[in-house]
Write an enzyme that holds these catalytic residues in place. Structure first.
Site, mmCIF file in Angstrom:
data_model
loop_
_atom_site.group_PDB
_atom_site.id
_atom_site.type_symbol
_atom_site.label_atom_id
_atom_site.label_comp_id
_atom_site.label_asym_id
_atom_site.label_seq_id
_atom_site.Cartn_x
_atom_site.Cartn_y
_atom_site.Cartn_z
ATOM 1 N N HIS A 270 -4.161 3.116 -4.370
ATOM 2 C CA HIS A 270 -4.583 4.054 -3.306
ATOM 3 C C HIS A 270 -6.026 4.482 -3.616
ATOM 4 C CE1 HIS A 270 -4.269 6.925 -0.183
ATOM 5 N NE2 HIS A 270 -3.461 7.822 -0.717
ATOM 6 N N HIS A 309 -4.689 -4.039 3.176
ATOM 7 C CA HIS A 309 -4.289 -2.706 3.607
ATOM 8 C C HIS A 309 -2.934 -2.789 4.284
ATOM 9 C CE1 HIS A 309 -4.531 1.272 5.411
ATOM 10 N NE2 HIS A 309 -5.454 1.516 4.507
ATOM 11 N N ASP A 365 -12.480 1.009 0.126
ATOM 12 C CA ASP A 365 -12.839 1.130 -1.284
ATOM 13 C C ASP A 365 -13.717 -0.008 -1.787
ATOM 14 O OD1 ASP A 365 -11.470 3.518 -1.849
ATOM 15 O OD2 ASP A 365 -9.576 2.437 -1.789
HETATM 16 N N1 CMC Z 1 -5.375 -9.278 -3.498
HETATM 17 C C1 CMC Z 1 -4.581 -10.373 -3.478
HETATM 18 N N2 CMC Z 1 -3.449 -10.467 -2.778
HETATM 19 C C2 CMC Z 1 -3.095 -9.408 -2.042
HETATM 20 C C3 CMC Z 1 -3.882 -8.252 -2.009
HETATM 21 C C4 CMC Z 1 -5.051 -8.196 -2.758
HETATM 22 N N3 CMC Z 1 -5.837 -7.123 -2.761
HETATM 23 N N4 CMC Z 1 -3.287 -7.344 -1.197
HETATM 24 C C5 CMC Z 1 -2.172 -7.934 -0.739
HETATM 25 N N5 CMC Z 1 -2.065 -9.182 -1.256
HETATM 26 C C6 CMC Z 1 -1.028 -10.179 -0.951
HETATM 27 C C7 CMC Z 1 0.269 -9.843 -1.666
HETATM 28 O O1 CMC Z 1 0.334 -10.474 -2.928
HETATM 29 C C8 CMC Z 1 1.285 -10.383 -0.689
HETATM 30 O O2 CMC Z 1 1.304 -11.772 -0.815
HETATM 31 P P1 CMC Z 1 2.733 -12.569 -0.669
HETATM 32 O O3 CMC Z 1 3.127 -12.366 0.761
HETATM 33 O O4 CMC Z 1 2.408 -13.967 -1.027
HETATM 34 O O5 CMC Z 1 3.666 -11.904 -1.638
HETATM 35 C C9 CMC Z 1 0.664 -10.086 0.676
HETATM 36 O O6 CMC Z 1 -0.746 -10.062 0.445
HETATM 37 C C10 CMC Z 1 1.093 -8.747 1.277
HETATM 38 O O7 CMC Z 1 0.827 -7.743 0.315
HETATM 39 P P2 CMC Z 1 1.690 -6.441 0.105
HETATM 40 O O8 CMC Z 1 1.531 -5.985 -1.302
HETATM 41 O O9 CMC Z 1 3.077 -6.691 0.600
HETATM 42 O O10 CMC Z 1 0.981 -5.456 1.109
HETATM 43 P P3 CMC Z 1 1.112 -3.883 1.106
HETATM 44 O O11 CMC Z 1 0.936 -3.464 2.506
HETATM 45 O O12 CMC Z 1 2.355 -3.464 0.416
HETATM 46 O O13 CMC Z 1 -0.104 -3.429 0.194
HETATM 47 C C11 CMC Z 1 -2.177 -2.641 -0.577
HETATM 48 C C12 CMC Z 1 -1.265 -2.851 0.648
HETATM 49 C C13 CMC Z 1 -3.424 -1.874 -0.139
HETATM 50 C C14 CMC Z 1 -1.450 -1.809 -1.630
HETATM 51 C C15 CMC Z 1 -2.570 -4.036 -1.139
HETATM 52 O O14 CMC Z 1 -3.260 -4.787 -0.182
HETATM 53 C C16 CMC Z 1 -3.375 -3.918 -2.429
HETATM 54 O O15 CMC Z 1 -2.798 -3.810 -3.518
HETATM 55 N N6 CMC Z 1 -4.742 -3.960 -2.329
HETATM 56 C C17 CMC Z 1 -5.576 -3.772 -3.502
HETATM 57 C C18 CMC Z 1 -5.691 -2.291 -3.813
HETATM 58 C C19 CMC Z 1 -6.580 -1.575 -2.824
HETATM 59 O O16 CMC Z 1 -7.659 -2.020 -2.498
HETATM 60 N N7 CMC Z 1 -6.115 -0.399 -2.377
HETATM 61 C C20 CMC Z 1 -6.874 0.460 -1.471
HETATM 62 C C21 CMC Z 1 -6.217 0.572 -0.147
HETATM 63 S S1 CMC Z 1 -7.291 1.273 1.094
HETATM 64 C C22 CMC Z 1 -7.636 2.886 0.627
HETATM 65 C C23 CMC Z 1 -6.457 3.692 0.326
HETATM 66 O O17 CMC Z 1 -5.511 3.796 1.096
HETATM 67 O O18 CMC Z 1 -6.457 4.311 -0.742
#
Ligand code: CMC
Length: 431
Positions: A270, A309, A365
């Site tokens: 986050h 996201h 971010d």
């Molecule tokens: N790098 C590589 N792969 C990713 C990433 C990433 N940053 N984000 C998602 N994926 C992949 C994930 O591995 C999954 O792949 P598969 O379907 O093969 O298993 C797919 O994309 C869907 O990901 P998810 O984890 O199910 O998606 P989510 O909606 O649960 O997660 C998130 C959203 C923001 C936590 C995630 O994208 C992430 O960890 N991003 C990196 C951390 C980040 O930048 N966070 C800031 C978010 S924006 C500001 C805020 O809200 O604080």
């Protein structure tokens, strides 16, 4: 003419019975499912939704996001226009009052907040108690909770006047606490607020003032920080906002609820992501290492921080604004050498099948940390900066939750899959 009521028909294969559930705002009420039973004393059907992927926990009029189109509106106003035409003080007012302030309202609002920037002297002792290398976000979270002990009347959450005082105090004091956390970590004396400066300017003064009688913030950097506060002000039901609402639903005082929200923000998935992005760029080190890094991410050996996201499946509109803002900041501070790595990383990722298929784009971010770093904020202050903007959103969402007659204490259900009832064996009989 009478409009046809929209309904969803569900047939229970266990009983053959059909149920018609009303659809309102493209949503069915989960509690309507409770009537679906096999036996009269059954609990009834529940929904199972870990991480709330498809569950609306509230009705809100604060922030609208269209994740596919990359649209973000606060109270109906596009984020791009707010960032261009308003100050953070105006946006905080908008979030909490559902209208942009007039000049007189803005002056009164700003004056009320700036006259609540000072903290009790004992807060310094609290700060002094932290280890020299304490993470500022840990200090900030603790300091927010500690504020509740100085303002016990904030517990009267149903008193509108008390709530207003809390808004002035939390918005006014959050930058002071954040700056104190930084000054403690570098062993510098705490700087008292300068209420003649703007919200962002005063924060910069409390961070960086040394011996000069009057700190004069660079107007471009002051403006950039103010815009960053606007961009982070609210983002509907994200993890920290949900924490604010959920913890606040127990009717704890708002300082403790805000501490819980800030704790949620601290995590690297986050608000801690901006810090993680900088550490990642640092680790990559040079452009030629990017392909190997991307390969590792695709192999599941880590994430590309600042990408992806839960809601945006398109370019995060905040990231576009920040990218433009970065150019203005770098004209003052000099170009952050990490920018080249970030731009190349973005270019490669946006062309890569893995990221395209999963609709992973830069989020807020990805570039914010580069600006913060150019402005000389240490990396571990980044999530604290996020929290300063988001405080306004947390408070607006908390207020909306309190005034919503449909809301109760947040208390999800579970699916119990553990052992059935069994007797406790004596210690000597356990293997
Ligand atoms: N790098 C590589 N792969 C990713 C990433 C990433 N940053 N984000 C998602 N994926 C992949 C994930 O591995 C999954 O792949 P598969 O379907 O093969 O298993 C797919 O994309 C869907 O990901 P998810 O984890 O199910 O998606 P989510 O909606 O649960 O997660 C998130 C959203 C923001 C936590 C995630 O994208 C992430 O960890 N991003 C990196 C951390 C980040 O930048 N966070 C800031 C978010 S924006 C500001 C805020 O809200 O604080």
């Amino acid at each position: 003419m009478e409009t046809k009521k929209e309904t969803l028909t569900i047939t229970d294969s266990r009983t053959g019975k059909a149920y018609e559930l009303p659809i309102e705002n493209e949503t069915i009420r989960a509690t309507d499912l409770r009537q679906i039973k096999v036996k009269p004393d059954d609990f009834g059907i529940m929904t199972y939704d870990p991480a709330y992927m498809a569950t609306a926990s509230c009705k809100s009029t604060i922030t609208f996001i269209d994740g596919d189109k990359g649209i973000l509106l606060y109270r109906g106003y596009p984020i791009e226009q707010l960032a261009e035409k308003c100050s953070f003080m105006e946006v905080a007012y908008l979030l909490l009052n559902d209208a942009l302030p007039t000049k007189a309202q803005l002056d009164a609002w700003t004056s009320l907040i700036t006259t609540h920037t000072f903290v009790h002297e004992n807060m310094k002792k609290l700060m002094d108690g932290f280890h020299h290398d304490a993470h500022p976000m840990g200090m900030f979270v603790s300091a927010l909770a500690a504020l509740s002990t100085f303002y016990p009347t904030a517990k009267k959450i149903h008193d509108p006047e008390e709530r207003k005082m809390t808004y002035y105090r939390l918005l006014g004091k959050a930058p002071t606490l954040a700056a104190f956390a930084y000054r403690h970590s570098v062993g510098m004396p705490y700087v008292h607020p300068d209420n003649e400066l703007s919200y962002a300017g005063n924060f910069l003064a409390m961070m960086y003032r040394v011996a000069e009688p009057k700190f004069k913030p660079n107007p471009i950097l002051e403006h950039a920080l103010d815009v960053l506060f606007i961009l982070h002000a609210d983002h509907e039901q994200n993890c920290s906002t949900s924490a604010m609402r959920s913890v606040g639903s127990s009717h704890v005082d708002p300082y403790c609820a805000a501490a819980a929200a800030a704790a949620a923000l601290y995590g690297p998935l986050h608000g801690g992501a901006n810090e993680a992005v900088l550490r990642m760029l640092d680790e990559i080190g040079s452009k030629d290492k990017i392909p190997a890094f991307i390969k590792e991410v695709k192999e599941g050996k880590g994430r590309l921080m600042g990408f992806g996201h839960r809601v945006y499946k398109n370019y995060d509109p905040r990231a576009s604004i920040i990218k433009r803002l970065a150019d203005q900041v770098f004209e003052v501070t000099g170009r952050n050498p990490m920018l080249d790595i970030a731009l190349e990383l973005e270019r490669i990722a946006l062309q890569d099948e893995y990221f395209i298929k999963r609709k992973l784009y830069p989020n807020v971010d990805f570039y914010s940390g580069l600006i913060y770093q150019a402005m000389k904020f240490p990396v571990d202050m980044f999530p604290v900066l996020f929290a300063l903007g988001r405080m306004s959103g947390w408070l607006a969402q908390w207020q909306e939750m309190l005034l919503d007659s449909e809301q109760k204490i947040a208390r999800p259900r579970q699916i119990y899959l553990g052992a059935g009832k069994r007797d406790v064996p004596m210690l000597s009989q356990r293997s």
